[in-house]
Design a protein around this motif. Structure first.
Motif, PDB file in Angstrom:
ATOM      1  N   MET A 363      -9.106  11.427  16.944  1.00  0.00           N
ATOM      2  CA  MET A 363      -8.578  11.368  15.595  1.00  0.00           C
ATOM      3  C   MET A 363      -7.379  10.447  15.472  1.00  0.00           C
ATOM      4  O   MET A 363      -6.557  10.344  16.378  1.00  0.00           O
ATOM      5  CB  MET A 363      -8.188  12.788  15.144  1.00  0.00           C
ATOM      6  CG  MET A 363      -7.776  12.910  13.688  1.00  0.00           C
ATOM      7  SD  MET A 363      -7.387  14.629  13.250  1.00  0.00           S
ATOM      8  CE  MET A 363      -8.986  15.397  13.509  1.00  0.00           C
ATOM      9  N   GLY A 364      -7.292   9.785  14.317  1.00  0.00           N
ATOM     10  CA  GLY A 364      -6.117   8.992  13.966  1.00  0.00           C
ATOM     11  C   GLY A 364      -5.718   9.267  12.531  1.00  0.00           C
ATOM     12  O   GLY A 364      -6.566   9.598  11.697  1.00  0.00           O
ATOM     13  N   ILE A 365      -4.431   9.142  12.228  1.00  0.00           N
ATOM     14  CA  ILE A 365      -3.910   9.363  10.866  1.00  0.00           C
ATOM     15  C   ILE A 365      -3.258   8.072  10.403  1.00  0.00           C
ATOM     16  O   ILE A 365      -2.419   7.501  11.111  1.00  0.00           O
ATOM     17  CB  ILE A 365      -2.900  10.522  10.843  1.00  0.00           C
ATOM     18  CG1 ILE A 365      -3.575  11.817  11.319  1.00  0.00           C
ATOM     19  CG2 ILE A 365      -2.318  10.702   9.438  1.00  0.00           C
ATOM     20  CD1 ILE A 365      -2.641  12.999  11.411  1.00  0.00           C
ATOM     21  N   HIS A 366      -3.631   7.598   9.215  1.00  0.00           N
ATOM     22  CA  HIS A 366      -3.107   6.315   8.758  1.00  0.00           C
ATOM     23  C   HIS A 366      -1.626   6.416   8.376  1.00  0.00           C
ATOM     24  O   HIS A 366      -1.141   7.472   7.968  1.00  0.00           O
ATOM     25  CB  HIS A 366      -3.940   5.761   7.598  1.00  0.00           C
ATOM     26  CG  HIS A 366      -3.750   6.464   6.280  1.00  0.00           C
ATOM     27  ND1 HIS A 366      -2.639   6.291   5.492  1.00  0.00           N
ATOM     28  CD2 HIS A 366      -4.553   7.302   5.594  1.00  0.00           C
ATOM     29  CE1 HIS A 366      -2.758   7.002   4.394  1.00  0.00           C
ATOM     30  NE2 HIS A 366      -3.910   7.636   4.434  1.00  0.00           N
ATOM     31  N   ASP A 367      -0.925   5.287   8.508  1.00  0.00           N
ATOM     32  CA  ASP A 367       0.499   5.252   8.160  1.00  0.00           C
ATOM     33  C   ASP A 367       0.679   4.872   6.694  1.00  0.00           C
ATOM     34  O   ASP A 367      -0.288   4.815   5.926  1.00  0.00           O
ATOM     35  CB  ASP A 367       1.247   4.293   9.089  1.00  0.00           C
ATOM     36  CG  ASP A 367       0.783   2.848   8.953  1.00  0.00           C
ATOM     37  OD1 ASP A 367       0.118   2.512   7.950  1.00  0.00           O
ATOM     38  OD2 ASP A 367       1.082   2.043   9.864  1.00  0.00           O
ATOM     39  N   GLU A 373      -5.040   4.115  13.782  1.00  0.00           N
ATOM     40  CA  GLU A 373      -5.415   3.821  15.164  1.00  0.00           C
ATOM     41  C   GLU A 373      -5.969   5.082  15.807  1.00  0.00           C
ATOM     42  O   GLU A 373      -5.378   6.160  15.694  1.00  0.00           O
ATOM     43  CB  GLU A 373      -4.208   3.309  15.959  1.00  0.00           C
ATOM     44  CG  GLU A 373      -3.667   1.974  15.459  1.00  0.00           C
ATOM     45  CD  GLU A 373      -2.555   1.429  16.336  1.00  0.00           C
ATOM     46  OE1 GLU A 373      -2.137   2.156  17.275  1.00  0.00           O
ATOM     47  OE2 GLU A 373      -2.107   0.294  16.112  1.00  0.00           O
ATOM     48  N   ILE A 374      -7.109   4.931  16.481  1.00  0.00           N
ATOM     49  CA  ILE A 374      -7.753   6.047  17.172  1.00  0.00           C
ATOM     50  C   ILE A 374      -7.733   5.741  18.668  1.00  0.00           C
ATOM     51  O   ILE A 374      -8.374   4.788  19.124  1.00  0.00           O
ATOM     52  CB  ILE A 374      -9.190   6.253  16.669  1.00  0.00           C
ATOM     53  CG1 ILE A 374      -9.190   6.459  15.141  1.00  0.00           C
ATOM     54  CG2 ILE A 374      -9.836   7.440  17.368  1.00  0.00           C
ATOM     55  CD1 ILE A 374     -10.573   6.554  14.546  1.00  0.00           C
ATOM     56  N   ASP A 375      -6.983   6.523  19.411  1.00  0.00           N
ATOM     57  CA  ASP A 375      -6.775   6.275  20.836  1.00  0.00           C
ATOM     58  C   ASP A 375      -7.814   6.998  21.695  1.00  0.00           C
ATOM     59  O   ASP A 375      -8.567   7.858  21.228  1.00  0.00           O
ATOM     60  CB  ASP A 375      -5.374   6.731  21.245  1.00  0.00           C
ATOM     61  CG  ASP A 375      -4.279   5.973  20.518  1.00  0.00           C
ATOM     62  OD1 ASP A 375      -4.454   4.760  20.280  1.00  0.00           O
ATOM     63  OD2 ASP A 375      -3.247   6.597  20.179  1.00  0.00           O
ATOM     64  N   ASP A 376      -7.816   6.629  22.973  1.00  0.00           N
ATOM     65  CA  ASP A 376      -8.608   7.303  24.004  1.00  0.00           C
ATOM     66  C   ASP A 376     -10.109   7.233  23.758  1.00  0.00           C
ATOM     67  O   ASP A 376     -10.861   8.170  24.059  1.00  0.00           O
ATOM     68  CB  ASP A 376      -8.175   8.773  24.143  1.00  0.00           C
ATOM     69  CG  ASP A 376      -6.726   8.910  24.540  1.00  0.00           C
ATOM     70  OD1 ASP A 376      -6.267   8.083  25.349  1.00  0.00           O
ATOM     71  OD2 ASP A 376      -6.049   9.830  24.045  1.00  0.00           O
ATOM     72  N   VAL A 377     -10.573   6.115  23.200  1.00  0.00           N
ATOM     73  CA  VAL A 377     -11.998   5.926  22.948  1.00  0.00           C
ATOM     74  C   VAL A 377     -12.642   5.302  24.193  1.00  0.00           C
ATOM     75  O   VAL A 377     -12.101   4.365  24.779  1.00  0.00           O
ATOM     76  CB  VAL A 377     -12.225   5.014  21.728  1.00  0.00           C
ATOM     77  CG1 VAL A 377     -13.716   4.842  21.453  1.00  0.00           C
ATOM     78  CG2 VAL A 377     -11.519   5.593  20.499  1.00  0.00           C
ATOM     79  N   VAL A 378     -13.795   5.816  24.580  1.00  0.00           N
ATOM     80  CA  VAL A 378     -14.573   5.216  25.668  1.00  0.00           C
ATOM     81  C   VAL A 378     -15.862   4.672  25.071  1.00  0.00           C
ATOM     82  O   VAL A 378     -16.307   5.107  24.013  1.00  0.00           O
ATOM     83  CB  VAL A 378     -14.875   6.239  26.781  1.00  0.00           C
ATOM     84  CG1 VAL A 378     -13.598   6.719  27.442  1.00  0.00           C
ATOM     85  CG2 VAL A 378     -15.652   7.422  26.233  1.00  0.00           C
ATOM     86  N   PRO A 379     -16.480   3.661  25.699  1.00  0.00           N
ATOM     87  CA  PRO A 379     -17.694   3.064  25.128  1.00  0.00           C
ATOM     88  C   PRO A 379     -18.783   4.098  24.878  1.00  0.00           C
ATOM     89  O   PRO A 379     -19.013   4.997  25.696  1.00  0.00           O
ATOM     90  CB  PRO A 379     -18.119   2.047  26.199  1.00  0.00           C
ATOM     91  CG  PRO A 379     -16.863   1.708  26.928  1.00  0.00           C
ATOM     92  CD  PRO A 379     -16.062   2.979  26.954  1.00  0.00           C
TER      93      PRO A 379
END
Length: 532
Positions: A363-367, A373-379
């Motif tokens: 999950m990411g929350i817009h500013d 930005e959504i971190d820790d994504v793997v292919p």
């Protein structure tokens, strides 16, 4: 359980001159007053004060000294649940003024649902100390109790929602006797006696409802081996990686939190290989975490154990990356919105039509500039989940790499492609009346199959006269159906993605066009739910 969080609220005032509120709190099912309910009238003004009272033996309360203004009633008592908990939109505030004092209100609570039954072995003998879990269709936590010496369990204080029951046998339960002299174990078993969650008999309990004799008969299954190797992006073995083996039914459909210990946990050898023994048939997640120098690596692979060992597995671990994008809203100054990526192989329990899986939200929350930005994504392949509904807005489009992907599965292989989410105002509106639907629920489901997931299905309550009004709809065609006993909390916790409910809406619902900026008026059928 208390619904009033006193410590988090503004200073409470008593005894001042002003308006008076006289009210009652009644049991939704019996219509009788409930004693000992804490009632708080909370001002809707910023940093507004609150005014408190408690119901007497008849369920009546009296609060005085309230200044003119708009207020919301917060009220609760252990063992009861407010009917509007989980509602998509908060109820309209109550206007209080000294000129119309005393203001009279009636509030409703309902008893929590209750489920009872037994856990027995293959010969019908009671199984003490088995863990019985309530697995919600849409995730969001699990109630759990242990069986007593007679194998009896009592689940009370339940959230009214769609769910299945799961029994986990105690470790000390003697293994079953195999007629073929092959090793077997007792498997976690779903009601009434199946080992796969998608085959379990679903339940849906309403507030105040009690289910009895929900007995679970444990199943015995053979065991096999799981073998493989952990490798990096270049195919080199990763020694020392932590490898866990988990079944989908042990993970929460929303948070991906494990409710049980992994059924297997080991460390990859020097050559990256790993092995698990005594693994039961079913679908499994293999998860690995390791390091290559200072870089953290992680990966997951799914597979199925059927009538033999699961072997020659290559569990690839890679460095996670960040997906960047924007969220565009006409009300840019409003609160920030989240966007999430869900691995496509984990989407069944959220109502996205895969056969198996659980949901892990990245999950990411817009500013303030709309950047997310959504971190820790793997292919891998993902579904994009959005916060919906937002007051006065609808989702117009979801783009990834410049392509419209709303309701679709997308390949996210690296950080090069951008995500763009567009909300718009001026959506369609559907209103109407349903005979005998006082306080029932109207559900609108998109006609397009790809959009029939939880965040794009909308619902609203009928008022005492059976009228309903649902706005801010994404333009398009919907199926509309009204249900007599489908409360907001059940919808919030997964009833809306119950396959049985979806089938009823598709079969018996009324087609309606929600056009941008226009209002459509219909009278959808009233459906008894759950159907008897």
């Amino acid at each position: 359980m208390r619904f009033l969080l006193w410590a988090a609220l503004p200073v409470t005032l008593f005894g001042q001159a002003g308006a008076v509120v006289d009210g009652t709190v009644v049991n939704h099912a019996t219509r009788l007053g409930i004693a000992g309910v804490d009632v708080m009238m909370q001002s809707t003004a910023r940093n507004g004060a609150s005014y408190n009272g408690t119901t007497d033996a008849t369920g009546a309360f009296h609060i005085e000294g309230i200044p003119d203004g708009d207020y919301r009633a917060n009220f609760g008592k252990p063992g009861f649940v407010p009917l509007d908990l989980g509602r998509m939109m908060p109820p309209a505030p109550i206007h209080i003024s000294a000129a119309s004092s005393p203001v009279r209100v009636q509030l409703e609570l309902a008893a929590f649902p209750k489920v009872t039954g037994r856990v027995v072995d293959g010969e019908g003998h009671p199984v003490p100390e088995a863990a019985v879990q309530v697995v919600h269709t849409g995730g969001g936590g699990r109630a759990k109790v242990m069986t007593d010496k007679n194998g009896v369990f009592v689940l009370d204080g339940l959230i009214p929602a769609a769910f299945v029951l799961r029994a986990v046998p105690p470790a000390k339960l003697p293994p079953p006797k195999s007629p073929a002299d092959e090793p077997e174990i007792w498997a976690p078993t779903f009601y009434p006696s199946v080992t796969e969650q998608f085959r379990a008999q679903p339940m849906m309990v309403r507030v105040g409802e009690e289910r009895v004799d929900c007995d679970i008969k444990l199943r015995a299954v053979p065991v096999f081996h799981v073998r493989g190797v952990v490798v990096d992006d270049d195919g080199n073995p990763v020694s020392g990686a932590s490898v866990k083996l988990l079944p989908p039914d042990s993970l929460d459909a929303r948070s991906h939190a494990a409710f049980d210990e992994p059924e297997g946990k080991t460390t990859a050898r020097e050559d990256g290989t790993f092995e698990f023994s005594a693994i039961r048939p079913g679908e499994w997640f293999l998860m690995a975490n390791g390091k290559r120098g200072a870089k953290s690596l992680s990966g997951v692979v799914t597979g199925t154990v059927t009538a033999g060992d699961w072997e020659n597995i290559k569990l690839r671990v890679t460095t996670p990356f960040t997906v960047k994008g924007t969220v565009e809203r006409p009300d840019a100054g409003s609160r920030h919105t989240w966007v999430a990526l869900i691995p496509a192989w984990q989407t069944r329990l959220m109502g996205i039509h895969d056969e198996h899986g659980v949901v892990e939200r990245l999950m990411g929350i817009h500013d303030e500039h709309g950047v997310v930005e959504i971190d820790d994504v793997v292919p891998g392949r993902y579904q994009i989940l959005l916060e919906e509904p937002l007051p006065g807005l609808y989702v117009d489009s979801v783009q990834f790499g410049g392509r419209d992907v709303l309701g679709q599965t997308v390949d996210v292989m690296d950080a090069s492609l951008r995500l763009r989410v567009v909300y718009k105002a001026g959506g369609g509106r559907v209103q109407g009346s349903v005979e005998h639907c006082s306080h029932g629920t109207v559900v609108l489901m998109p006609k397009e199959p790809a959009l029939q997931n939880s965040e794009l299905i909308r619902w609203g309550r009928c008022d005492a006269a059976g009228h309903f009004d649902i706005g801010s709809l994404r333009p398009g065609t919907y199926y509309a159906a009204a249900f007599d006993r489908l409360d907001d909390l059940s919808l919030y916790y997964g009833a809306v993605v119950d396959p049985a409910l979806i089938a009823v809406i598709l079969e018996r619902g009324t087609s309606v066009l929600a056009d941008g900026g226009q209002t459509s008026t219909i009278g959808p059928p009233l459906i008894e739910w759950p159907e008897r």
